[in-house]
Enzyme design. Structure first.
Site, PDB file in Angstrom:
ATOM      1  CG  LEU A   1      -1.940   1.081   1.393  1.00  0.00           C
ATOM      2  CD1 LEU A   1      -3.034   0.905   0.360  1.00  0.00           C
ATOM      3  CD2 LEU A   1      -2.548   1.035   2.803  1.00  0.00           C
TER       4      LEU A   1
ATOM      5  CG  ASP B   1      13.721  -0.438  10.081  1.00  0.00           C
ATOM      6  OD1 ASP B   1      14.063   0.577   9.448  1.00  0.00           O
ATOM      7  OD2 ASP B   1      13.725  -0.501  11.321  1.00  0.00           O
TER       8      ASP B   1
ATOM      9  CG  ASP C   1      21.991  -5.034   5.600  1.00  0.00           C
ATOM     10  OD1 ASP C   1      20.997  -4.514   5.053  1.00  0.00           O
ATOM     11  OD2 ASP C   1      23.100  -5.124   5.040  1.00  0.00           O
TER      12      ASP C   1
END
Length: 292
Positions: free
Chosen positions: A17, A261, A275
């Site tokens: 979205l 993230d 990461d």
């Protein structure tokens, strides 16, 4: 160390979205596509409607899948969907399992989002006390402005929220249950109709880290949104609950990462020691070892 992500089938990274070519000033899957390509994978990013229902976005994905298959000569594709992109990927795999080798849900609302439930109530007159509704609606509008530069909440965004509520996703799941766990919080079947299913997601770190909210406003919004979770209070990434994200083989659902993230590295990446690009690389290697 040289990475080997030469999967048998091309990888399509499917946005969710409000995604299009950029999110919050960064390109979609920033750095992830390039890292996968450097490791040998064939990677494509299909562009779906930024705000639409799950089935419509799934149909758009099917059309772009066909173009990738024609261009590459491949028989199938690996779909990796972030957030609502996971639902589009699930739809495509359910409708055309012969063209999909795997579906991977990254922070996907596979059982709906408590945040979407609350926002839907806030944007429906009379469903919540006025001050509460005003606060969450304003917060959400400010978030959209941050991501897309829009000064007001687009009507289509309000409509799209319905597809992400617990009720909306529940109706979707009744039609397309492939990969879903039988019991809440568990893993689902690893393989359905020849398609492999995987998922991973994160939860907000216990502490935001010094100065993080000032450095990363998107993370600040995730922390604010997390206050509206009840069933998965303290077990969410700010937009999707940990156990609501489970699909197929659950790789891990508590990485110390917020919702964005897992799409692109945030300001807190170094402090969290995570990461996101590495997670995608590991998964591509996982797909390669599985013959996908």
């Amino acid at each position: 160390m040289q990475r080997n992500a030469t999967t048998q089938f091309p990888i399509l990274l499917v946005h969710g979205l409000f995604g299009f070519d950029r999110v919050g000033g960064l390109e979609l899957f920033h750095g992830i596509k390039q890292a996968l390509r450097l490791a040998g994978a064939r990677v494509f990013i299909p562009y779906l409607s930024a705000t639409h229902c799950n089935e419509a976005r799934g149909e758009q994905l099917l059309a772009q899948m066909d173009r990738v298959l024609n261009d590459t000569g491949s028989a199938r594709v690996n779909l990796i969907g972030h957030s609502q992109g996971a639902l589009a990927a699930r739809y495509a795999a359910a409708v055309a399992p012969d063209r999909v080798a795997s579906v991977t849900s990254v922070s996907g609302p596979n059982h709906g989002s408590e945040l979407a439930d609350f926002l839907h109530k806030a944007l429906t007159p009379g469903r919540l006390p006025g001050p509460v509704a005003s606060r969450i609606a304003t917060l959400f509008a400010d978030f959209i402005s941050l991501l897309g530069g829009q000064t007001q909440l687009p009507p289509a965004a309000v409509a799209a929220l319905t597809a992400l509520t617990t009720e909306g996703v529940g109706a979707f799941n009744d039609k397309y249950p492939q990969g879903l766990p039988k019991n809440w919080g568990e893993s689902g079947p690893n393989r359905v109709n020849g398609v492999r299913y995987y998922s991973w997601s994160g939860t907000l770190p216990d502490a935001p880290g010094e100065g993080r909210q000032a450095m990363d406003p998107v993370h600040a919004f995730c922390r604010a949104f997390s206050e509206y979770f009840i069933t998965e209070a303290g077990q969410n990434d700010g937009m999707v609950g940990r156990f609501s994200s489970h699909l197929g083989k659950v790789i891990r659902s508590d990485y110390p990462m917020d919702h964005m993230d897992t799409l692109t590295p945030g300001a807190g990446q170094a402090r969290n020691g995570m990461d996101p690009t590495e997670l995608y690389l590991r998964h591509a290697e996982r797909l390669r070892k599985a013959g996908l």
